[in-house]
Design a protein around this motif. Structure first.
Motif, short mmCIF file in Angstrom:
data_model
loop_
_atom_site.label_atom_id
_atom_site.label_comp_id
_atom_site.label_asym_id
_atom_site.label_seq_id
_atom_site.Cartn_x
_atom_site.Cartn_y
_atom_site.Cartn_z
N ARG A 1 -10.06 -27.97 -35.37
CA ARG A 1 -9.24 -27.73 -34.18
C ARG A 1 -9.04 -26.24 -33.91
NH1 ARG A 1 -6.92 -25.81 -30.48
NH2 ARG A 1 -5.07 -26.55 -29.36
N ASP B 1 -4.56 -31.18 -28.99
CA ASP B 1 -5.31 -30.46 -27.97
C ASP B 1 -5.13 -31.26 -26.68
OD1 ASP B 1 -6.96 -29.10 -26.30
OD2 ASP B 1 -8.80 -29.39 -27.45
N LEU C 1 -10.48 -29.99 -29.58
CA LEU C 1 -10.76 -31.34 -30.08
C LEU C 1 -11.58 -32.17 -29.11
CD1 LEU C 1 -7.34 -32.36 -31.71
CD2 LEU C 1 -9.45 -31.70 -32.88
N ALA D 1 -7.27 -33.91 -37.63
CA ALA D 1 -7.10 -33.16 -36.39
C ALA D 1 -5.95 -32.19 -36.65
CB ALA D 1 -6.77 -34.10 -35.24
N THR E 1 -11.02 -37.63 -28.08
CA THR E 1 -10.81 -37.19 -29.46
C THR E 1 -10.84 -38.38 -30.42
OG1 THR E 1 -9.47 -35.31 -28.73
CG2 THR E 1 -9.21 -36.02 -31.01
#
Length: 311
Positions: A83, A128, A98, A124, A136
């Motif tokens: 990320r 994002d 992401l 993650a 994602t």
């Protein structure tokens, strides 16, 4: 030890930057010899401390260690994150994000640096919101389907985003996020006071409720507050300056004395008693040994009640 029990996680953020490779090897050796299992890293560690301005140093040290100690790959589990790695050196605003391509390329780089064909857990690293959550979730699910990540999890995500992502994964018939990583320790900041570390997200009662209801793993970072529990030269941040902190620290001192344990060990035992896996960043082997010994510190219900009343 039952691998389903809460465990001490070795944080390796400073490996290859503030912790040189030789010392990193010694810490990893000590952790593995003491029965430690999980290593926590990220593809962005630690671009802010690296002259290159890019991440990857921590993963490179772990990869070199695994090549030098091939038998250890079956004994340890590796968790990394995507990320935040900057696409332009020294420019955190260029973070990879992401999107599906960033997630895929990010993990490919991690696997190359680590010298492995899969990681045991891919995080993650933060939200994002410029990318659709559906994208994602699908990207993480694809990596599990390929076998390059065995599990996936969400760090620093709002509770509702995690639950929404899990629903989307069910709709897409892909692997859902099954672990949470958030900041948590025995002391608490003043309510409604922003943290100085803007990227950090505190663990909440809602997060724990979700985790316990859905069977999610919970990892905590900043578990030992940068050494503030035991070092006079490392005072707690101003956001922790309130009466509850003083009360908690008094109880902590008393309980540590009663159990013949260090204050750090009591904090780690307190976290594990709640089913939380604390991440511990270390720079010396004796710190690894101290942390692993916390697995043998037994807090009873009366200890927990004293801490709860103080907080």
């Amino acid at each position: 030890m039952d691998t389903n029990d809460p465990q001490i996680i070795l944080g390796t953020m400073d490996f290859g930057t503030r912790v040189d490779p030789d010392r990193g090897f010694a810490i990893l050796d000590s952790f593995a010899a003491g029965g430690g299992v999980w290593l926590d890293t990220a593809n962005c560690y630690s671009y802010w401390s690296d002259p290159s301005g890019s991440g990857g140093a921590s993963e490179c040290v772990i990869g070199a260690w695994l090549r030098a100690r091939p038998a250890t790959r079956g004994a340890v589990r590796i968790a990394t994150k995507v990320r935040h790695n900057p696409l332009v050196p020294h420019a955190p605003q260029s973070a990879e994000g992401l999107c599906a391509r960033a997630v895929r390329v990010g993990l490919e780089g991690s696997l190359e640096r680590l010298g492995v064909d899969h990681v045991d857990l891919l995080w993650a690293h933060a939200e994002d919101r410029a990318v659709l959550l559906e994208e994602t979730v699908g990207a993480f699910g694809e990596l599990v389907a390929k076998g390059t990540a065995l599990r996936v999890g969400a760090a620093n995500h709002a509770t509702w985003r995690v639950q929404h992502a899990r629903s989307l994964a069910q709709e897409q018939r892909v692997e859902p996020w099954s672990a949470l990583q958030l900041r948590h320790s025995l002391v608490l900041p003043r309510p409604l006071t922003p943290l100085a570390e803007t990227g950090h997200r505190m663990l909440t009662a809602e997060d724990l409720d979700l985790a316990r209801s859905e069977g999610l793993a919970v990892w905590s970072y900043t578990s030992l507050m940068w050494g503030s529990y035991v070092r006079a030269d490392k005072p707690l941040p101003q956001t922790y300056d309130h009466p509850g902190t003083a009360r908690v620290l008094t109880v902590l001192k008393d309980v540590a004395g009663e159990l013949a344990a260090t204050r750090n060990q009591v904090v780690l035992a307190w976290l594990m008693r709640q089913g939380i896996d604390p991440i511990v960043g270390t720079s010396r082997m004796e710190q690894v040994e101290e942390a692993l010994a916390a697995r043998h510190v037994r807090l009873d219900d009366e200890h927990l009640a004293r801490f709860a009343e103080a907080r």
